[in-house]
Design a protein around this motif. Structure first.
Motif, short mmCIF file in Angstrom:
data_model
loop_
_atom_site.label_atom_id
_atom_site.label_comp_id
_atom_site.label_asym_id
_atom_site.label_seq_id
_atom_site.Cartn_x
_atom_site.Cartn_y
_atom_site.Cartn_z
N ILE A 1 -43.70 -57.18 20.00
CA ILE A 1 -44.42 -57.45 18.75
C ILE A 1 -45.87 -57.83 19.03
CG2 ILE A 1 -44.54 -59.03 16.77
CD1 ILE A 1 -41.50 -59.23 16.91
N TYR A 2 -46.11 -58.51 20.15
CA TYR A 2 -47.46 -59.03 20.36
C TYR A 2 -48.02 -58.82 21.78
CZ TYR A 2 -44.46 -62.97 21.73
OH TYR A 2 -43.47 -63.76 22.27
N ALA A 3 -47.21 -58.50 22.76
CA ALA A 3 -47.72 -58.39 24.13
C ALA A 3 -48.64 -57.18 24.28
CB ALA A 3 -46.56 -58.28 25.12
N GLU A 4 -49.72 -57.37 25.04
CA GLU A 4 -50.63 -56.28 25.37
C GLU A 4 -50.12 -55.56 26.63
OE1 GLU A 4 -52.96 -55.29 23.51
OE2 GLU A 4 -53.73 -56.97 22.34
N PRO A 5 -50.41 -54.27 26.79
CA PRO A 5 -49.88 -53.53 27.94
C PRO A 5 -50.19 -54.15 29.30
CG PRO A 5 -50.74 -51.99 26.31
CD PRO A 5 -51.10 -53.36 25.83
N TRP A 6 -51.38 -54.74 29.47
CA TRP A 6 -51.76 -55.28 30.78
C TRP A 6 -50.88 -56.44 31.22
CZ3 TRP A 6 -53.27 -60.37 31.41
CH2 TRP A 6 -53.67 -61.06 30.26
N GLU A 7 -50.22 -57.10 30.27
CA GLU A 7 -49.42 -58.27 30.62
C GLU A 7 -48.21 -57.93 31.49
OE1 GLU A 7 -48.67 -61.07 27.35
OE2 GLU A 7 -50.14 -59.92 26.17
N ALA A 8 -47.74 -56.68 31.40
CA ALA A 8 -46.54 -56.29 32.16
C ALA A 8 -46.73 -56.47 33.65
CB ALA A 8 -46.17 -54.85 31.84
N ASP A 9 -47.95 -56.30 34.14
CA ASP A 9 -48.23 -56.44 35.57
C ASP A 9 -48.94 -57.74 35.91
OD1 ASP A 9 -47.15 -53.88 36.22
OD2 ASP A 9 -49.00 -52.96 35.49
N ALA A 10 -49.04 -58.64 34.94
CA ALA A 10 -49.73 -59.91 35.15
C ALA A 10 -48.76 -60.96 35.68
CB ALA A 10 -50.36 -60.39 33.85
N GLY A 11 -49.30 -62.09 36.11
CA GLY A 11 -48.46 -63.13 36.69
C GLY A 11 -49.07 -64.51 36.56
N PRO A 12 -48.62 -65.46 37.38
CA PRO A 12 -49.05 -66.85 37.26
C PRO A 12 -50.56 -67.04 37.33
CG PRO A 12 -47.14 -66.70 38.69
CD PRO A 12 -47.56 -65.30 38.40
N ALA A 13 -51.25 -66.32 38.20
CA ALA A 13 -52.70 -66.50 38.32
C ALA A 13 -53.41 -66.15 37.01
CB ALA A 13 -53.25 -65.65 39.46
N ASP A 14 -52.94 -65.10 36.34
CA ASP A 14 -53.52 -64.71 35.05
C ASP A 14 -53.27 -65.79 34.01
OD1 ASP A 14 -54.25 -61.77 35.71
OD2 ASP A 14 -52.15 -61.96 36.33
N LEU A 15 -52.06 -66.31 33.99
CA LEU A 15 -51.70 -67.36 33.04
C LEU A 15 -52.60 -68.59 33.23
CD1 LEU A 15 -49.56 -67.93 30.85
CD2 LEU A 15 -48.08 -68.82 32.66
N VAL A 16 -52.80 -68.98 34.47
CA VAL A 16 -53.64 -70.13 34.77
C VAL A 16 -55.08 -69.91 34.31
CG1 VAL A 16 -54.73 -71.39 36.68
CG2 VAL A 16 -52.26 -71.07 36.65
N GLU A 17 -55.63 -68.75 34.59
CA GLU A 17 -57.02 -68.50 34.23
C GLU A 17 -57.23 -68.47 32.71
OE1 GLU A 17 -59.65 -68.66 36.21
OE2 GLU A 17 -58.14 -69.22 37.71
N VAL A 18 -56.26 -67.92 31.98
CA VAL A 18 -56.37 -67.91 30.52
C VAL A 18 -56.26 -69.34 29.97
CG1 VAL A 18 -55.29 -67.12 28.39
CG2 VAL A 18 -55.54 -65.55 30.32
N ALA A 19 -55.35 -70.13 30.50
CA ALA A 19 -55.22 -71.52 30.05
C ALA A 19 -56.49 -72.30 30.34
CB ALA A 19 -54.02 -72.18 30.72
N ARG A 20 -57.07 -72.09 31.50
CA ARG A 20 -58.33 -72.78 31.83
C ARG A 20 -59.45 -72.35 30.90
NH1 ARG A 20 -57.85 -72.23 38.45
NH2 ARG A 20 -57.12 -74.36 38.85
#
Length: 307
Positions: A17-36
């Motif tokens: 419903i809401y995930a973007e295609p790039w998220e499928a290959d993303a991981g913890p480092a991406d999550l951390v950088e977005v939160a920061r």
């Protein structure tokens, strides 16, 4: 009237419903950088979802990527400074309230009092059945769980609750939450969820109500609340893109310069909404971080009722 704004984090849940295609290959480092990035940009909260396990019949639509919210928010607490940590929403009826209280009290303690505990009834029957919880009674169990969590997340080292589904006293839990009162926000847009938010919650997290439906929902909330006690009213906005996207972002996406977006979003405040959850169309982590930064510096300051 000003509007706070927060964000449901990418990567940690990947429903189609809401995930973007790039998220499928993303991981913890991406999550951390977005939160920061959200922390730097002045966002009120970052949010993580909750599902224990997804049955095969729903996996194509929902995916099976659902990070645990307690582990995820605790990890992000350690790499951010001020942004609040929202479970949106924890299906607390799947767990004994003392277990939930232990996890989230520890999170609040470790983060210096940044927890907002959003709760919901849940909708995946197999999760309940596999964990030995009555799916048909989930609404009544959630009502009682909210009462039990009020006690278990309160100031008392030895909380007490006596109800139909849960009964405890004389059992101590430390550390206690850093906050004197952990905010409990109730998610959902059904009549039962709205009533639950009005009577038992500190806030309401609608499940994607369109703008034209919100005024009626908010009127119901206020009528049921009755006593004038503060209630944080939320809304989930349309997808956003600050500026001219230059690519196909979908017809429902709000786009344009900061002034245009702010004018549109201030309509939520006029309805009685206190906080909006925003989501940005993006093609990669860098574009999302850019959008978060632009929103925080150029749109956010215009959401205080001014222009």
């Amino acid at each position: 009237m000003s509007l706070d704004y927060g964000i449901q984090l990418p990567v940690q849940s990947q429903s189609t419903i809401y995930a973007e295609p790039w998220e499928a290959d993303a991981g913890p480092a991406d999550l951390v950088e977005v939160a920061r990035a959200a922390d730097r940009a002045g966002f009120a909260y970052v949010a993580a979802c909750d599902h224990v396990a997804i049955p095969r019949r729903l996996a194509d639509a929902m995916s099976t990527v659902w990070y645990d919210p307690v582990a995820t928010l605790a990890h992000l607490a350690a790499v951010t400074e001020r942004v609040r940590l929202l479970a949106h929403v924890a299906v607390v009826g799947l767990r004994h309230p003392l277990l939930t209280a232990k996890q989230y009290a520890t999170l609040d303690h470790l983060s210096g009092g940044r927890l907002i505990l959003g709760v919901g009834a849940g909708h995946v029957r197999e999760e309940f059945e596999t964990l030995g919880v009555d799916f048909e009674r989930r609404g009544a169990v959630l009502d009682e769980t909210l009462d039990a969590l009020r006690a278990a997340l309160g100031p008392d080292e030895y909380p007490a609750h006596h109800g139909k589904s849960f009964d405890f006293e004389g059992l101590g839990q430390r550390p206690r939450p850093a906050q004197e009162r952990v905010p409990l926000w109730v998610g959902g847009s059904s009549p039962a969820a709205v009533r639950r938010a009005a009577l038992k919650g500190d806030g309401w997290l609608p499940q994607g109500d369109p703008r034209d439906r919100l005024p009626g929902q908010i009127e119901t909330l206020r009528r049921l609340r009755g006593d004038g006690a503060p209630l944080t009213v939320g809304a989930i906005t349309e997808p956003l893109y600050v500026g001219a996207p230059g690519w196909e972002v979908g017809r429902r996406t709000l786009t344009g310069p900061p002034e245009v977006l702010a004018e549109s979003l201030r309509a939520y405040a006029a309805m009685g909404v206190d906080q909006i959850q925003v989501r940005f169309r993006c093609r990669d982590r860098g574009e999302l971080i850019d959008q978060i930064g632009l929103f925080g510096t150029e749109v956010g300051p215009l959401l205080d009722g001014g222009s």
